[in-house]
Scaffold this active site. Structure first.
Site, PDB file in Angstrom:
ATOM      1  N   ILE A   1      34.890  45.752  51.218  1.00 23.12           N
ATOM      2  CA  ILE A   1      33.748  46.676  51.296  1.00 23.12           C
ATOM      3  C   ILE A   1      32.938  46.428  52.574  1.00 23.12           C
ATOM      4  O   ILE A   1      32.484  47.363  53.231  1.00 23.12           O
ATOM      5  CB  ILE A   1      32.848  46.564  50.047  1.00 23.12           C
ATOM      6  CG1 ILE A   1      33.683  46.661  48.763  1.00 23.12           C
ATOM      7  CG2 ILE A   1      31.785  47.668  50.057  1.00 23.12           C
ATOM      8  CD1 ILE A   1      32.909  46.395  47.493  1.00 23.12           C
TER       9      ILE A   1
ATOM     10  N   ALA B   1      31.373  36.867  49.433  1.00 20.08           N
ATOM     11  CA  ALA B   1      31.490  36.340  48.068  1.00 20.08           C
ATOM     12  C   ALA B   1      32.941  36.033  47.770  1.00 20.08           C
ATOM     13  O   ALA B   1      33.847  36.557  48.415  1.00 20.08           O
ATOM     14  CB  ALA B   1      30.978  37.371  47.053  1.00 20.08           C
TER      15      ALA B   1
ATOM     16  N   THR C   1      27.028  43.479  41.524  1.00 20.22           N
ATOM     17  CA  THR C   1      28.071  44.171  40.767  1.00 20.22           C
ATOM     18  C   THR C   1      27.567  44.576  39.388  1.00 20.22           C
ATOM     19  O   THR C   1      26.701  43.892  38.810  1.00 20.22           O
ATOM     20  CB  THR C   1      29.300  43.242  40.612  1.00 20.22           C
ATOM     21  OG1 THR C   1      30.160  43.766  39.613  1.00 20.22           O
ATOM     22  CG2 THR C   1      28.906  41.833  40.193  1.00 20.22           C
ATOM     23  N   ASP C   2      28.161  45.626  38.836  1.00 14.83           N
ATOM     24  CA  ASP C   2      27.802  46.014  37.465  1.00 14.83           C
ATOM     25  C   ASP C   2      28.301  44.988  36.447  1.00 14.83           C
ATOM     26  O   ASP C   2      27.894  45.013  35.287  1.00 14.83           O
ATOM     27  CB  ASP C   2      28.330  47.416  37.133  1.00 14.83           C
ATOM     28  CG  ASP C   2      29.853  47.532  37.192  1.00 14.83           C
ATOM     29  OD1 ASP C   2      30.529  46.568  37.610  1.00 14.83           O
ATOM     30  OD2 ASP C   2      30.371  48.611  36.814  1.00 14.83           O
ATOM     31  N   GLU C   3      29.181  44.071  36.905  1.00 10.81           N
ATOM     32  CA  GLU C   3      29.726  43.086  35.960  1.00 10.81           C
ATOM     33  C   GLU C   3      28.644  42.121  35.456  1.00 10.81           C
ATOM     34  O   GLU C   3      28.858  41.420  34.471  1.00 10.81           O
ATOM     35  CB  GLU C   3      30.904  42.331  36.597  1.00 10.81           C
ATOM     36  CG  GLU C   3      32.014  43.290  36.962  1.00 10.81           C
ATOM     37  CD  GLU C   3      33.334  42.639  37.363  1.00 10.81           C
ATOM     38  OE1 GLU C   3      33.603  41.512  36.961  1.00 10.81           O
ATOM     39  OE2 GLU C   3      34.097  43.303  38.085  1.00 10.81           O
TER      40      GLU C   3
ATOM     41  N   TYR D   1      33.019  34.580  37.626  1.00  7.79           N
ATOM     42  CA  TYR D   1      32.646  35.447  38.758  1.00  7.79           C
ATOM     43  C   TYR D   1      31.333  36.176  38.476  1.00  7.79           C
ATOM     44  O   TYR D   1      30.377  36.088  39.252  1.00  7.79           O
ATOM     45  CB  TYR D   1      33.752  36.479  39.039  1.00  7.79           C
ATOM     46  CG  TYR D   1      33.286  37.652  39.877  1.00  7.79           C
ATOM     47  CD1 TYR D   1      32.963  37.496  41.222  1.00  7.79           C
ATOM     48  CD2 TYR D   1      33.150  38.928  39.317  1.00  7.79           C
ATOM     49  CE1 TYR D   1      32.511  38.573  41.982  1.00  7.79           C
ATOM     50  CE2 TYR D   1      32.703  40.004  40.071  1.00  7.79           C
ATOM     51  CZ  TYR D   1      32.380  39.828  41.406  1.00  7.79           C
ATOM     52  OH  TYR D   1      31.923  40.893  42.156  1.00  7.79           O
ATOM     53  N   SER D   2      31.285  36.893  37.333  1.00  7.17           N
ATOM     54  CA  SER D   2      30.082  37.695  37.082  1.00  7.17           C
ATOM     55  C   SER D   2      28.863  36.798  36.859  1.00  7.17           C
ATOM     56  O   SER D   2      27.741  37.159  37.223  1.00  7.17           O
ATOM     57  CB  SER D   2      30.289  38.661  35.916  1.00  7.17           C
ATOM     58  OG  SER D   2      30.696  37.996  34.751  1.00  7.17           O
TER      59      SER D   2
ATOM     60  N   SER E   1      28.320  33.959  38.379  1.00  6.22           N
ATOM     61  CA  SER E   1      27.841  33.505  39.693  1.00  6.22           C
ATOM     62  C   SER E   1      27.090  34.639  40.394  1.00  6.22           C
ATOM     63  O   SER E   1      26.085  34.408  41.060  1.00  6.22           O
ATOM     64  CB  SER E   1      28.996  32.996  40.550  1.00  6.22           C
ATOM     65  OG  SER E   1      29.862  34.049  40.923  1.00  6.22           O
ATOM     66  N   LYS E   2      27.560  35.869  40.231  1.00  3.70           N
ATOM     67  CA  LYS E   2      26.859  37.003  40.847  1.00  3.70           C
ATOM     68  C   LYS E   2      25.495  37.204  40.177  1.00  3.70           C
ATOM     69  O   LYS E   2      24.505  37.512  40.833  1.00  3.70           O
ATOM     70  CB  LYS E   2      27.688  38.287  40.739  1.00  3.70           C
ATOM     71  CG  LYS E   2      28.970  38.301  41.558  1.00  3.70           C
ATOM     72  CD  LYS E   2      28.738  38.245  43.063  1.00  3.70           C
ATOM     73  CE  LYS E   2      28.198  39.532  43.636  1.00  3.70           C
ATOM     74  NZ  LYS E   2      28.097  39.457  45.135  1.00  3.70           N
TER      75      LYS E   2
ATOM     76  N   ASN F   1      33.378  49.419  40.136  1.00  4.28           N
ATOM     77  CA  ASN F   1      34.611  49.081  40.874  1.00  4.28           C
ATOM     78  C   ASN F   1      34.847  50.039  42.038  1.00  4.28           C
ATOM     79  O   ASN F   1      34.855  51.256  41.848  1.00  4.28           O
ATOM     80  CB  ASN F   1      35.820  49.164  39.941  1.00  4.28           C
ATOM     81  CG  ASN F   1      35.859  48.028  38.955  1.00  4.28           C
ATOM     82  OD1 ASN F   1      34.920  47.827  38.179  1.00  4.28           O
ATOM     83  ND2 ASN F   1      36.926  47.255  38.966  1.00  4.28           N
TER      84      ASN F   1
ATOM     85  N   ASN G   1      42.698  51.617  32.612  1.00  2.00           N
ATOM     86  CA  ASN G   1      43.633  51.019  33.573  1.00  2.00           C
ATOM     87  C   ASN G   1      45.007  51.684  33.510  1.00  2.00           C
ATOM     88  O   ASN G   1      45.610  51.982  34.541  1.00  2.00           O
ATOM     89  CB  ASN G   1      43.798  49.517  33.299  1.00  2.00           C
ATOM     90  CG  ASN G   1      42.509  48.749  33.548  1.00  2.00           C
ATOM     91  OD1 ASN G   1      41.632  49.218  34.257  1.00  2.00           O
ATOM     92  ND2 ASN G   1      42.405  47.570  32.957  1.00  2.00           N
TER      93      ASN G   1
ATOM     94  N   ASP H   1      46.788  39.275  28.280  1.00  2.00           N
ATOM     95  CA  ASP H   1      45.472  39.778  28.653  1.00  2.00           C
ATOM     96  C   ASP H   1      44.696  38.732  29.446  1.00  2.00           C
ATOM     97  O   ASP H   1      44.967  37.535  29.339  1.00  2.00           O
ATOM     98  CB  ASP H   1      44.683  40.160  27.388  1.00  2.00           C
ATOM     99  CG  ASP H   1      43.712  41.284  27.650  1.00  2.00           C
ATOM    100  OD1 ASP H   1      43.518  41.637  28.836  1.00  2.00           O
ATOM    101  OD2 ASP H   1      43.152  41.824  26.681  1.00  2.00           O
TER     102      ASP H   1
END
Ligand code: NAD
Ligand code: TYD
Length: 339
Positions: A12, A83, A125-127, A153-154, A156-157, A182, A252, A275
């Site tokens: 991005i 990141a 992020t939306d996460e 990940y989310s 830490s964000k 995303n 997905n 998964d």
């Protein structure tokens, strides 16, 4: 106007640098990126000779290097894309996510405090909102939705977002935060769903769909995200969070089927695999705030954006073939061996 764009050799960030240099020919853009596995200097080749562009290879966690850069460049703004960004990697090894995503954010903001800044923008992020159930299509993430993370990940964000808001309240740092859904488009690293499926399909390799493929993501063409950040850093209100998303929810499995169809590949390549641990079910953004306050709307429809993206991967095989033939191959074998 001088802007430090961190993480600009990634997906991005590079698209944002192209957007800014193109739209504001008199701005000076400095890319600060330490070139992890996800950073690719060849991506920035088209702007390397632009006199208003400078590339600096340093980590946002390196306080001395960051302070030195501020002393040299006196930036008006920092836009922090740098990141560790892949959920699956964070499940394997959370530590570097904490270092880069949290500590790196703090170092950048300390530099902003020390040297002064007009705006520090955090690309989030939306996460950070966790996930929504599949059977409640009436629910969306708003800026008031509580932080409720699922992955390292989310988390830490989210930790970084909380620090950013704390630096605003405690030190009066002029911050903004965008929380986007995303993204997809050119220069997307082939470990992520869409480019991974395009690359595998083109190589007639199995298409590994996690679980039943029913998880939903809200896909946004990367250029629409770049326009949103451009609007926020120029016109957004300091101290505010803006959600960015395109009302474009897709399962997905449906995305993978579209990719097969576009490339003329058989759906028999689809392989259901184990998964993801803690796999978020559904992300869906309510973008009312950024629309009402800043007039932002997504411009690229998914049907067009996915065609453009696939065409880009067809036209730029060298870019992603170089990546998937390098150290990434070891990652792929390790991550997908037991799935
Ligand atoms: P990416 O993984 O493609 O790129 C990350 C870039 O950051 C790379 O160039 C890498 O070299 C650089 N980097 C990593 N650690 C660094 C460090 N310590 N110092 C300096 N540079 C470092 O990521 P992306 O998909 O372009 O995401 C960019 C940002 O947008 C991230 O903050 C991510 O959390 C956020 N975001 C991404 C999405 C998405 O769909 N990809 C959606 C919402 C938000
Ligand atoms: P990804 O691109 O990793 O983004 P995020 O997890 O940040 O949303 O994954 C998007 C969705 O695709 C997610 O539900 C996980 C799924 N997925 C697969 O089914 N197979 C894969 O090989 C990958 C990488 C992702």
């Amino acid at each position: 106007m001088t802007i430090i764009v961190t993480g600009g050799a990634g997906f991005i960030g590079s698209n944002f640098i192209f957007h800014m240099l193109n739209k504001y020919p008199d701005y000076r853009i400095i890319c600060l990126d330490c070139l992890t596995y996800a950073g690719n200097l060849s991506t920035l080749e088209p702007v390397m000779d632009n006199p208003n562009f400078r590339f600096v290879k340093e980590s946002i966690t390196d306080r001395d290097a960051v302070y030195k850069l501020f002393e040299e460049e006196h930036p008006d703004m920092v836009v922090n894309f740098a990141a560790e960004s892949h959920v699956d990697r964070s499940i394997e090894n959370p530590e570097v996510f904490l270092d880069t995503n949290i500590k790196g954010t703090a170092v950048l903001m300390d530099a902003c405090r020390k040297y002064g800044i007009k705006r520090y923008h955090q690309v989030s992020t939306d996460e950070v909102y966790g996930d929504l159930p599949l059977d409640r299509p009436d629910l969306f993430f708003t800026e008031e939705t509580p932080i409720h993370t699922s992955s390292p990940y989310s988390s830490s964000k989210a930790g970084a977002d909380l620090l950013v808001l704390a630096y605003h309240r405690t030190y009066g740092l002029p911050v903004t935060i965008s929380r986007c859904s995303n993204n997809y488009g050119p220069y997307h690293f082939p470990e992520k769903l869409i480019p991974l499926m395009i690359a595998n399909a083109l190589n007639d390799k199995p298409l590994p769909v996690y679980g039943k493929g029913e998880n939903v993501r809200d896909w946004l063409y990367v250029e629409d995200h770049c326009r949103a950040i451009d609007l926020i850093i120029h016109n957004g209100r300091v101290g505010e969070v803006y959600n960015v998303g395109g009302h474009n929810e897709m399962k997905n499995i449906d995305i993978v089927k579209i990719i097969c169809k576009e490339l003329g590949k058989p759906e028999s390549l689809i392989t259901y695999v184990a998964d993801r641990k803690g796999h978020d079910m559904r992300y869906a953004i309510d973008p009312t705030k950024i629309h009402n306050e800043l007039g932002w709307l997504p411009e690229t429809k998914f049907a067009d954006g996915i065609k453009k993206t696939i065409q880009w991967y067809l036209d730029n095989k060298e870019w992603w073939e170089t990546i998937i033939s390098g150290e990434y191959q070891d990652y792929y074998e390790k991550m997908y061996k037991n799935r």
